[in-house]
Design a protein around this motif. Structure first.
Motif, mmCIF file in Angstrom:
data_model
loop_
_atom_site.group_PDB
_atom_site.id
_atom_site.type_symbol
_atom_site.label_atom_id
_atom_site.label_comp_id
_atom_site.label_asym_id
_atom_site.label_seq_id
_atom_site.Cartn_x
_atom_site.Cartn_y
_atom_site.Cartn_z
ATOM 1 N N ASP A 52 0.712 -1.095 -0.063
ATOM 2 C CA ASP A 52 0.107 -0.055 -0.032
ATOM 3 C C ASP A 52 0.834 1.220 -0.067
ATOM 4 O O ASP A 52 0.853 2.283 -0.946
ATOM 5 N N ARG A 53 1.801 1.281 0.929
ATOM 6 C CA ARG A 53 2.773 2.241 1.032
ATOM 7 C C ARG A 53 4.031 1.801 1.493
ATOM 8 O O ARG A 53 4.288 0.967 2.434
ATOM 9 N N VAL A 54 5.170 2.197 0.786
ATOM 10 C CA VAL A 54 6.368 1.854 1.309
ATOM 11 C C VAL A 54 7.372 2.820 1.306
ATOM 12 O O VAL A 54 7.378 3.764 0.551
ATOM 13 N N ARG A 55 8.121 3.028 2.466
ATOM 14 C CA ARG A 55 9.035 4.150 2.635
ATOM 15 C C ARG A 55 10.543 3.383 2.774
ATOM 16 O O ARG A 55 10.574 2.764 3.860
ATOM 17 N N PHE A 56 11.329 3.766 1.981
ATOM 18 C CA PHE A 56 12.595 3.672 1.914
ATOM 19 C C PHE A 56 13.346 4.522 3.075
ATOM 20 O O PHE A 56 13.343 5.506 2.694
ATOM 21 N N LEU A 57 13.883 3.840 4.137
ATOM 22 C CA LEU A 57 14.749 4.621 5.122
ATOM 23 C C LEU A 57 16.105 4.532 5.052
ATOM 24 O O LEU A 57 16.799 4.980 6.009
ATOM 25 N N GLY A 58 16.684 4.131 4.004
ATOM 26 C CA GLY A 58 18.147 4.281 3.842
ATOM 27 C C GLY A 58 18.904 2.750 3.686
ATOM 28 O O GLY A 58 18.276 1.804 4.403
ATOM 29 N N SER A 59 20.150 2.983 3.180
ATOM 30 C CA SER A 59 21.135 2.051 3.072
ATOM 31 C C SER A 59 22.401 2.206 3.369
ATOM 32 O O SER A 59 22.798 3.330 3.252
ATOM 33 N N PHE A 60 23.051 1.723 4.513
ATOM 34 C CA PHE A 60 24.044 2.221 5.290
ATOM 35 C C PHE A 60 24.902 0.882 5.941
ATOM 36 O O PHE A 60 24.409 -0.096 5.842
ATOM 37 N N PRO A 61 26.144 1.242 5.968
ATOM 38 C CA PRO A 61 27.121 -0.158 6.672
ATOM 39 C C PRO A 61 26.342 -0.228 8.157
ATOM 40 O O PRO A 61 26.023 0.339 8.951
ATOM 41 N N ARG A 62 26.580 -1.527 8.354
ATOM 42 C CA ARG A 62 26.241 -2.281 9.553
ATOM 43 C C ARG A 62 27.293 -1.984 10.241
ATOM 44 O O ARG A 62 28.569 -2.525 9.968
ATOM 45 N N THR A 63 27.199 -1.598 11.462
ATOM 46 C CA THR A 63 28.302 -1.496 12.635
ATOM 47 C C THR A 63 28.522 -2.816 13.295
ATOM 48 O O THR A 63 27.788 -3.536 13.511
ATOM 49 N N ALA A 64 29.877 -2.871 13.536
ATOM 50 C CA ALA A 64 30.372 -3.969 14.240
ATOM 51 C C ALA A 64 29.682 -4.486 15.575
ATOM 52 O O ALA A 64 29.085 -5.402 15.519
ATOM 53 N N GLY A 65 29.319 -3.322 16.351
ATOM 54 C CA GLY A 65 28.279 -3.718 17.483
ATOM 55 C C GLY A 65 27.099 -3.881 17.120
ATOM 56 O O GLY A 65 26.510 -4.324 18.246
ATOM 57 N N ALA A 66 26.708 -3.557 16.151
ATOM 58 C CA ALA A 66 25.226 -3.616 16.001
ATOM 59 C C ALA A 66 24.723 -5.029 15.722
ATOM 60 O O ALA A 66 25.509 -5.956 15.409
ATOM 61 N N ALA A 67 23.332 -5.207 15.891
ATOM 62 C CA ALA A 67 22.798 -6.699 15.868
ATOM 63 C C ALA A 67 23.049 -7.208 14.501
ATOM 64 O O ALA A 67 22.964 -6.628 13.274
ATOM 65 N N GLU A 68 23.545 -8.448 14.721
ATOM 66 C CA GLU A 68 23.783 -9.228 13.488
ATOM 67 C C GLU A 68 22.444 -9.664 12.832
ATOM 68 O O GLU A 68 21.598 -9.751 13.551
ATOM 69 N N PRO A 69 22.249 -9.907 11.491
ATOM 70 C CA PRO A 69 20.956 -10.508 11.136
ATOM 71 C C PRO A 69 20.478 -11.477 11.875
ATOM 72 O O PRO A 69 21.284 -12.470 12.036
ATOM 73 N N VAL A 70 19.246 -11.293 12.143
ATOM 74 C CA VAL A 70 18.686 -12.496 12.887
ATOM 75 C C VAL A 70 17.727 -13.360 11.924
ATOM 76 O O VAL A 70 16.800 -12.981 11.392
ATOM 77 N N SER A 71 18.521 -14.183 11.425
ATOM 78 C CA SER A 71 18.205 -15.091 10.302
ATOM 79 C C SER A 71 16.762 -15.414 10.458
ATOM 80 O O SER A 71 15.864 -15.524 9.482
ATOM 81 N N GLY A 72 16.312 -16.047 11.615
ATOM 82 C CA GLY A 72 15.145 -16.203 12.009
ATOM 83 C C GLY A 72 13.929 -15.566 11.450
ATOM 84 O O GLY A 72 12.893 -16.066 11.302
ATOM 85 N N VAL A 73 14.007 -14.409 11.608
ATOM 86 C CA VAL A 73 12.991 -13.365 11.375
ATOM 87 C C VAL A 73 12.220 -13.633 10.113
ATOM 88 O O VAL A 73 11.135 -13.358 9.995
ATOM 89 N N GLY A 74 13.062 -14.009 9.155
ATOM 90 C CA GLY A 74 12.057 -14.171 8.058
ATOM 91 C C GLY A 74 13.475 -14.055 6.953
ATOM 92 O O GLY A 74 13.811 -13.067 6.656
ATOM 93 N N ALA A 75 13.466 -14.947 6.077
ATOM 94 C CA ALA A 75 14.661 -14.982 5.363
ATOM 95 C C ALA A 75 14.718 -16.134 4.335
ATOM 96 O O ALA A 75 13.597 -16.767 4.220
ATOM 97 N N PRO A 76 15.632 -16.289 3.483
ATOM 98 C CA PRO A 76 15.465 -17.250 2.094
ATOM 99 C C PRO A 76 15.283 -18.507 2.856
ATOM 100 O O PRO A 76 15.792 -18.774 3.714
ATOM 101 N N ALA A 77 14.144 -19.139 1.871
ATOM 102 C CA ALA A 77 13.981 -20.746 2.254
ATOM 103 C C ALA A 77 15.025 -21.411 2.489
ATOM 104 O O ALA A 77 15.315 -22.335 3.213
ATOM 105 N N VAL A 78 16.130 -21.344 1.524
ATOM 106 C CA VAL A 78 17.334 -21.985 1.256
ATOM 107 C C VAL A 78 18.563 -20.961 0.972
ATOM 108 O O VAL A 78 17.989 -19.657 0.431
ATOM 109 N N PRO A 79 19.858 -21.573 1.467
ATOM 110 C CA PRO A 79 20.804 -20.598 0.833
ATOM 111 C C PRO A 79 20.448 -20.400 -0.580
ATOM 112 O O PRO A 79 20.836 -21.393 -1.060
ATOM 113 N N LEU A 80 20.156 -19.438 -1.072
ATOM 114 C CA LEU A 80 19.916 -19.212 -2.462
ATOM 115 C C LEU A 80 21.076 -19.179 -3.109
ATOM 116 O O LEU A 80 22.178 -18.344 -2.723
ATOM 117 N N HIS A 81 21.465 -19.674 -4.127
ATOM 118 C CA HIS A 81 22.488 -19.539 -5.178
ATOM 119 C C HIS A 81 21.694 -18.398 -6.163
ATOM 120 O O HIS A 81 20.591 -18.507 -6.100
#
Lengths: 315, 315, 315, 315
Positions: free
Chosen positions: B263-292
């Motif tokens: 309905d509405r989508v807002r792009f809020l930026g792409s930026f470097p992930r900091t070392a201290g910040a949360a790593e991807p929580v894969s479980g939240v929703g992610a590729p069904a299989v490691p995609l090639h």
């Protein structure tokens, strides 16, 4: 197209289909001795196109054609036509059914009339001919006693119809396709079909993943077939018919996704769906919900928006 | 950037975060009276960027910041930083805990120290300040007896630390982001985060469908939050953090798909992930299989192949 | 139920909600000093049930309540009620706005009136009380100059309404729930809600997989929230509200599937959806298609059929 | 089993397959004139079981068998066996290849040797026999010049092998199955196959939805075929082979889900997978991730937990 090959001799069901295609109007129609021969002649450049059966409403897919389409070098479908398949039993004038010892037909003709022949001509042997029309020709030449063929072939070869409508299942239709070497596809008509074949990597979820690539983009399937891959035991080519045209943004993005994710994908053409041909069988695999945003305008708007994000437009 | 706004006065946790960002090195840091004021100043062009907290490991999301980010005109995140949040109880020299009747802190500071204060200073009232550093300033000015703030604020305002580590949950961290008006995003680093907000149409399957658009393209989620939409009861903004960068083909195609379908989508930026910040929580929703096929080279190859199909190249 | 705890003192919004629940009619209502205290009293058996706010249409979820619900030992929700939240500014008779130096309210009350108070009472400090009613009591006792509370609390504490409708967002509602120790759930009404919390394993596709378990069984979501897990950095509890009742076969099978597949799943109750409460927000995640076969009769028929297959019935 | 039917006469590939099945050890093996006749005899109770080919690694599925399996009344598969298919050209002693005018074989035998026969015996007609062994018998009786059959049939009918390994594709195997009326399925072995057929409603997403029901429960597919439904144009039976056994909780729940959601579903048996038979082709459609919680213990634990929720156990 100057020359179009088909399964000969004249008066086969394939020729009937070909004559209904506009491409045949100004072309020389070249009878050839088999469907593999038709595909080979197209590949060799001996004809510009070839007409072959792809599926029958009773027998299902035509395996050698499916297997032939995914061989190399690539071929694409540019047209389809659907022909009602009506079999008659024919013989030379004066033939009595009781005297028939041999009945010739194409393998598919035998498969579709076996019940009738067994019941009515229990004494007859069924002989495999290269086409239903060739079977009629064999009767005309006195090599066979009878043939199961089309009314047109009966007429063409001057034979007598000994029994009408001998197919075990009434109302059968066969879909035929016109194939050429790759080239710019026919222009989209808004009611198009795209034919594909692909293999999956032997990995959990592969087929479901590939079907999801179509579904998320609102692309409907009308057919799915699996064919064993001769050189890879337990592996299959999946043959898919989809709604839409390679020129559609949704189909283009879906094809690109299949190309990235599948082991091998073969584009087998985008072409107008004929009125007589199967309508999309939505159930086969299709959008989870009637997607909005699946049309070309939505794709263009989204591309523009994305370009703006990437260059930092202050929209 | 010449001027960067932050929640003042000096010595707030936000300023600590901002000082860790390279953009602060050559900029004038402008203290402002609240996070909404920071976003407003960026939107008004009074500062070139603003630093705001977005989530805390104990309290979760910072609702007014999430709501403020999706307001108009658009803003984008260009940097993130993570700061460990350590609270101290401070007072003027010589203050005895038994004499403390008022403890000031920012609302989040109160939320994170309420247990300790109730247990150790049962007689004290908790007063809401605009920032933890302002709370310390109030103590220095004699308006409050004590404050819950950072060690830096204690030092800056010349106060005495009456008790250390008074947070109810040790080890809390807060993630801060630097926001600017839209512009070309920071260059991809290979370890980037993209932040989005979107609303779904109130239709079955919408959210699942949108998450599937990310999953089929191999994009991982690191956070999902829902926020009520004030003018649309029972409707929500979903705030998502994803792995990847808008310049990546997979992310670009996914964003375009979300644009078409949501309905509405807002792009809020792409930026470097900091070392201290949360790593991807894969479980939240992610590729069904490691995609090639999810990398840029596969996207380019697929585009080339598709272009060939469309123009009829005999590949 | 003989005793039901709530955030006191009398005249809080929570008590208003509780009074609208039939369970309150014959019970002793026990004021307690905070929502955590209410949950603790239920767990300790000091009260038979407790009433707590769970989400507000402006502020979103109530974090300490969500976090408290997933603590041990288990609690379940048996009733919900929705209350319109209208704030008034109250003081002792004759108070002039210009003389107000302190305004007390609950943290949520401050959050929802901060804009108004900053604009109209710039000189005032905001002081955190344990409830809006307690804030009014503090004014009545002369400890505070003014309070942001409900009209009921104003009346109850004999205070004068200095300004009406001071919430920054008009029309806010808060949903409250009645929680008890686990027991047989309220009977299904056909319009029920089931509340869950679950964690995912940190594995690709986990959340999408869990939402799919609901979707394939035709279960609609009405809310999804994520809350950080204090002892597992980068990990989240997902709080879900679903349509349906644990006694429904579809919900039962879905819960069993979540139990098998998720890391931790907490059933937080099945109870009647109130008319005022949020209708299912289908978009959040729901059946891909309007499922047939999702009703109890279809489940029973399928079970019978399966039993026949397993014992070899010649059906 | 006392009597088991098969495609006769003796020495067909089908009899070879049947002899490898333990059920044949103590049974009377009853030759019948065709695969449809075998299925009919089982349905009529004239034999206790029947052995039929179901798929060939070169030709793919055996259409009349697939169609016959979904006819009424129901039949189930209880055993499978895989036989390597090696064709020899046989004739009466002293036959010269140049003198061969007629070559008999079963339709599948003709399909698999057509290339070799066309190349080496261009003058010969191919005649369809009811089985490869009957073709050999026709040669022995002097009715045909040559036959394409198994080495065993050559030996049994006292014929001379004129050419060995004449199949167009070397290494072909055919999978055969033993079918009976419905009854308790063979005990699970831990390496079982379940065969199904189902139709979809002609609705978007139906097939994808049905495959998802298998995938979410960790059930792997090893084969998918579509067959036109004679009385429903554009509609298909989908034939699926899955990993697992109807007695497994995951398979049971999946079957029940298919029963609820699909238009028609036919359970065609659970039986041990033979070592020679195709291993699961995971790619066909399978769990998105290696599911935990898919084993029987997890199902039992989840059921217990659910029962506790429903009766209000304080767990």
């Amino acid at each position: 197209m100057e020359r179009i090959g088909f399964l000969g001799p004249h008066a086969t069901f394939t020729e009937q289909a070909l004559l209904s295609m506009p491409e045949s109007a100004s072309a020389e129609l070249v009878p050839l001795p088999g469907n593999p021969a038709v595909l080979a002649a197209v590949r060799a450049g001996e004809v510009d196109a070839g007409c072959v059966p792809i599926e029958n409403s009773v027998e299902g897919a035509v395996p050698p054609v499916l297997d032939g389409l995914v061989a190399d070098p690539p071929l694409v479908i540019v047209r389809e036509a659907v022909v009602a398949v009506r079999f008659v039993l024919v013989g030379r004038a004066g033939t009595a059914q009781a005297d028939i010892r041999t009945v010739a037909s194409h393998g598919h003709g035998i498969a579709q009339t076996r019940g009738w022949i067994s019941a009515h001509l229990p004494q007859a042997e069924m002989v495999v001919s290269t086409s239903t029309s060739e079977a009629a020709a064999q009767v005309a030449r006195g090599e066979m006693d009878a043939a199961a063929c089309s009314p047109l072939a009966a007429e063409q070869h001057g034979l007598e119809v000994l029994a009408d409508d001998i197919a075990d299942n009434a109302g059968a239709v066969t879909r035929f396709v016109l194939v050429t070497p790759p080239g710019p596809p026919p222009a989209p008509t808004g009611r198009d079909r795209t034919t594909l074949a692909l293999t999956t990597e032997n990995r959990p979820g592969s087929l479901l993943g590939l079907l999801t690539e179509l579904a998320v983009r609102g692309i409907d399937l009308t057919r799915i077939e699996s064919r064993p891959i001769k050189d890879r035991p337990s592996d299959y080519w999946f043959h898919l018919d989809c709604s839409g045209h390679v020129a559609d943004p949704a189909m283009g993005e879906a094809l690109a996704a299949l190309h990235r994710r599948s082991d091998r994908v073969r584009f087998l053409g985008s072409f107008p769906r004929t009125a007589g041909a199967a309508e999309p069988v939505s159930g086969v695999g299709a959008p989870a919900v009637p997607l909005h945003g699946a049309d070309a305008a939505a794709y263009r708007a989204a591309e523009d928006w994305l370009a703006g994000l990437r260059n930092g437009a202050r929209t």
